[in-house]
Enzyme design. Structure first.
Site, PDB file in Angstrom:
ATOM      1  N   ASP A 133       7.174  72.639  83.848  1.00  0.00           N
ATOM      2  CA  ASP A 133       5.714  72.586  83.731  1.00  0.00           C
ATOM      3  C   ASP A 133       5.244  71.172  83.393  1.00  0.00           C
ATOM      4  O   ASP A 133       5.942  70.429  82.699  1.00  0.00           O
ATOM      5  CB  ASP A 133       5.273  73.576  82.641  1.00  0.00           C
ATOM      6  CG  ASP A 133       3.785  73.857  82.683  1.00  0.00           C
ATOM      7  OD1 ASP A 133       3.135  73.530  83.699  1.00  0.00           O
ATOM      8  OD2 ASP A 133       3.263  74.398  81.696  1.00  0.00           O
ATOM      9  N   HIS A 141       4.336  66.636  91.598  1.00  0.00           N
ATOM     10  CA  HIS A 141       5.389  67.526  92.108  1.00  0.00           C
ATOM     11  C   HIS A 141       6.519  66.697  92.731  1.00  0.00           C
ATOM     12  O   HIS A 141       7.693  66.994  92.555  1.00  0.00           O
ATOM     13  CB  HIS A 141       4.817  68.496  93.143  1.00  0.00           C
ATOM     14  CG  HIS A 141       3.767  69.419  92.588  1.00  0.00           C
ATOM     15  ND1 HIS A 141       3.908  70.048  91.378  1.00  0.00           N
ATOM     16  CD2 HIS A 141       2.565  69.812  93.071  1.00  0.00           C
ATOM     17  CE1 HIS A 141       2.831  70.808  91.150  1.00  0.00           C
ATOM     18  NE2 HIS A 141       2.001  70.663  92.152  1.00  0.00           N
ATOM     19  N   SER A 162       5.451  80.146  91.645  1.00  0.00           N
ATOM     20  CA  SER A 162       5.228  81.535  91.245  1.00  0.00           C
ATOM     21  C   SER A 162       4.374  82.271  92.273  1.00  0.00           C
ATOM     22  O   SER A 162       3.704  81.650  93.109  1.00  0.00           O
ATOM     23  CB  SER A 162       4.534  81.579  89.880  1.00  0.00           C
ATOM     24  OG  SER A 162       3.187  81.167  90.015  1.00  0.00           O
ATOM     25  N   TRP A 211       0.344  80.940  94.772  1.00  0.00           N
ATOM     26  CA  TRP A 211      -0.271  81.063  96.109  1.00  0.00           C
ATOM     27  C   TRP A 211      -1.784  80.946  96.016  1.00  0.00           C
ATOM     28  O   TRP A 211      -2.457  80.759  97.026  1.00  0.00           O
ATOM     29  CB  TRP A 211       0.113  82.399  96.770  1.00  0.00           C
ATOM     30  CG  TRP A 211       1.538  82.484  97.218  1.00  0.00           C
ATOM     31  CD1 TRP A 211       2.500  83.299  96.705  1.00  0.00           C
ATOM     32  CD2 TRP A 211       2.186  81.747  98.270  1.00  0.00           C
ATOM     33  NE1 TRP A 211       3.700  83.106  97.359  1.00  0.00           N
ATOM     34  CE2 TRP A 211       3.531  82.164  98.331  1.00  0.00           C
ATOM     35  CE3 TRP A 211       1.754  80.765  99.174  1.00  0.00           C
ATOM     36  CZ2 TRP A 211       4.453  81.646  99.244  1.00  0.00           C
ATOM     37  CZ3 TRP A 211       2.675  80.251 100.083  1.00  0.00           C
ATOM     38  CH2 TRP A 211       3.999  80.693 100.122  1.00  0.00           C
ATOM     39  N   ARG A 270      -3.335  78.608  94.406  1.00  0.00           N
ATOM     40  CA  ARG A 270      -3.729  77.203  94.229  1.00  0.00           C
ATOM     41  C   ARG A 270      -4.399  76.703  95.517  1.00  0.00           C
ATOM     42  O   ARG A 270      -4.276  77.327  96.573  1.00  0.00           O
ATOM     43  CB  ARG A 270      -2.496  76.360  93.906  1.00  0.00           C
ATOM     44  CG  ARG A 270      -1.989  76.651  92.516  1.00  0.00           C
ATOM     45  CD  ARG A 270      -1.033  75.607  92.015  1.00  0.00           C
ATOM     46  NE  ARG A 270      -0.690  75.915  90.633  1.00  0.00           N
ATOM     47  CZ  ARG A 270      -0.069  75.088  89.802  1.00  0.00           C
ATOM     48  NH1 ARG A 270       0.279  73.882  90.203  1.00  0.00           N
ATOM     49  NH2 ARG A 270       0.195  75.435  88.566  1.00  0.00           N
ATOM     50  N   LEU A 325      28.542  75.076  90.059  1.00  0.00           N
ATOM     51  CA  LEU A 325      27.246  75.472  89.483  1.00  0.00           C
ATOM     52  C   LEU A 325      26.521  76.372  90.467  1.00  0.00           C
ATOM     53  O   LEU A 325      26.487  76.098  91.665  1.00  0.00           O
ATOM     54  CB  LEU A 325      26.381  74.218  89.228  1.00  0.00           C
ATOM     55  CG  LEU A 325      24.975  74.471  88.670  1.00  0.00           C
ATOM     56  CD1 LEU A 325      25.039  74.867  87.190  1.00  0.00           C
ATOM     57  CD2 LEU A 325      24.085  73.235  88.815  1.00  0.00           C
ATOM     58  N   ARG A 332      11.212  75.413  78.433  1.00  0.00           N
ATOM     59  CA  ARG A 332       9.897  75.222  79.058  1.00  0.00           C
ATOM     60  C   ARG A 332       9.407  73.844  78.671  1.00  0.00           C
ATOM     61  O   ARG A 332       9.412  73.483  77.494  1.00  0.00           O
ATOM     62  CB  ARG A 332       8.899  76.279  78.611  1.00  0.00           C
ATOM     63  CG  ARG A 332       7.546  76.024  79.287  1.00  0.00           C
ATOM     64  CD  ARG A 332       6.574  77.157  79.217  1.00  0.00           C
ATOM     65  NE  ARG A 332       5.453  76.832  80.084  1.00  0.00           N
ATOM     66  CZ  ARG A 332       4.704  77.688  80.717  1.00  0.00           C
ATOM     67  NH1 ARG A 332       4.926  78.964  80.596  1.00  0.00           N
ATOM     68  NH2 ARG A 332       3.704  77.293  81.493  1.00  0.00           N
ATOM     69  N   ARG A 344       4.526  79.782  76.599  1.00  0.00           N
ATOM     70  CA  ARG A 344       4.220  80.976  77.401  1.00  0.00           C
ATOM     71  C   ARG A 344       5.393  81.297  78.315  1.00  0.00           C
ATOM     72  O   ARG A 344       6.131  80.395  78.705  1.00  0.00           O
ATOM     73  CB  ARG A 344       3.029  80.688  78.342  1.00  0.00           C
ATOM     74  CG  ARG A 344       1.670  80.852  77.794  1.00  0.00           C
ATOM     75  CD  ARG A 344       0.649  80.834  78.945  1.00  0.00           C
ATOM     76  NE  ARG A 344       0.653  79.584  79.680  1.00  0.00           N
ATOM     77  CZ  ARG A 344       0.030  78.486  79.293  1.00  0.00           C
ATOM     78  NH1 ARG A 344      -0.654  78.470  78.169  1.00  0.00           N
ATOM     79  NH2 ARG A 344       0.073  77.393  80.024  1.00  0.00           N
ATOM     80  N   LEU A 345       5.502  82.577  78.720  1.00  0.00           N
ATOM     81  CA  LEU A 345       6.544  82.945  79.691  1.00  0.00           C
ATOM     82  C   LEU A 345       6.018  82.882  81.126  1.00  0.00           C
ATOM     83  O   LEU A 345       6.795  82.800  82.073  1.00  0.00           O
ATOM     84  CB  LEU A 345       7.079  84.351  79.420  1.00  0.00           C
ATOM     85  CG  LEU A 345       7.965  84.511  78.186  1.00  0.00           C
ATOM     86  CD1 LEU A 345       8.490  85.938  78.094  1.00  0.00           C
ATOM     87  CD2 LEU A 345       9.150  83.543  78.220  1.00  0.00           C
ATOM     88  N   SER A 346       4.689  82.946  81.282  1.00  0.00           N
ATOM     89  CA  SER A 346       4.076  82.828  82.614  1.00  0.00           C
ATOM     90  C   SER A 346       4.726  83.730  83.672  1.00  0.00           C
ATOM     91  O   SER A 346       4.980  83.300  84.793  1.00  0.00           O
ATOM     92  CB  SER A 346       4.110  81.370  83.096  1.00  0.00           C
ATOM     93  OG  SER A 346       3.361  80.566  82.238  1.00  0.00           O
TER      94      SER A 346
END
Ligand code: FPP
Length: 247
Positions: A24, A41, A69, A73, A75, A135, A192, A198-200
């Site tokens: 975030d 971004h 998330s 969509w 945005r 990984l 976060r 927040r977990l959002s």
């Protein structure tokens, strides 16, 4: 909140097997520099590399990144297009290196909403990196925790309706088989960034007993040192899983 940063990977203490990150602060990072949001971004992609390096140096087995998330969509169209382009660029430009490093990439979420080109490049990175054993990298795209649980419930209900599942036998393990993360252990540590608590709507089922580390750093500024700091914070926690003594 711990901000202690140290150059070497944390070795003294338990290493979380699965780390999840809510990346975030890209928008704020860009805004602070009078840049468009997509510049944040783009810079965030560098931090993704840092997180992967940090995870590999620490010995983490699974890294799960919340990249887009279901709610994203909503945005503005131009930001969605920029994010999808970036994802495609990431999948194409990192494919070979991730494959060489032994990183197995999986893209989890409602991929049907993605444009055909982006979808093809994420499928290509999944295919190219399949079998990587150092990984496992999960990129959560077009994902939300509630949607994932609803989808699982629908699939369980369909099995019950078909007569292949006894409703009385439905337990947590049954539901987990229908989650995007099936077969994977729950995250031990959630990071976060950007100081938000927040977990959002992220991994609502899987985070039930996960330790949470909030980093004040905006995602584009996140480095492997911040990853190490989060793991050191984790190593100081006593995990009890609802019991009296550590489990
Ligand atoms: C949240 O910041 C971040 C996102 C919605 C996108 C995350 C994407 C990346 C890190 C880039 C590429 C990732 C991959 C895996 C290729 P925000 O925009 O909500 O920031 P704000 O809260 O400051 O507005």
């Amino acid at each position: 909140m711990t901000t202690q940063r140290n150059g070497s990977a944390p070795v003294d203490g338990p290493i979380p097997h699965h780390v999840a990150i809510i990346m975030d602060g890209n928008g704020r990072w860009a805004c602070d520099r009078d840049l468009p949001r997509h510049a944040g971004h783009r810079e965030g992609m560098k931090a993704v590399r840092q997180a992967i390096e940090g995870a590999m140096e620490t010995g983490v087995g699974i890294l799960t990144l919340f990249a887009f998330s279901t709610e994203n969509w909503q945005r503005p169209e131009e930001e969605i297009v920029a994010l999808m382009r970036l994802l495609k660029l990431y999948a194409e430009s990192e494919r070979e290196e991730l494959q060489e490093k032994g990183v197995e990439v999986r893209v989890l979420g409602d991929l049907a909403r993605m444009d055909a080109e982006t979808r093809a490049s994420v499928e290509a990175i999944e295919e190219a990196t399949q079998g990587g054993s150092r990984l496992r990298l999960n990129l959560m795209i077009s994902y939300s925790g509630r949607e994932e649980i609803l989808r699982a419930v629908r699939l369980v209900a369909a099995e019950v309706a078909r007569g292949s599942l006894d409703p009385e036998a439905v337990d947590a393990r049954t539901l987990e088989k229908f989650l995007h993360t099936r077969g994977l252990p729950d995250p031990d540590l959630l990071i976060r960034t950007s100081g938000e608590f927040r977990l959002s709507n992220f991994m609502l089922w899987q985070l039930a007993y996960t330790e949470i580390h909030i980093s004040p750093v905006l995602w584009p500024d996140f480095t492997r040192l911040d990853f190490f700091a989060a793991v050191r914070d984790y190593q100081r926690r006593e995990r009890r899983f609802g019991r009296v003594t550590a489990g």
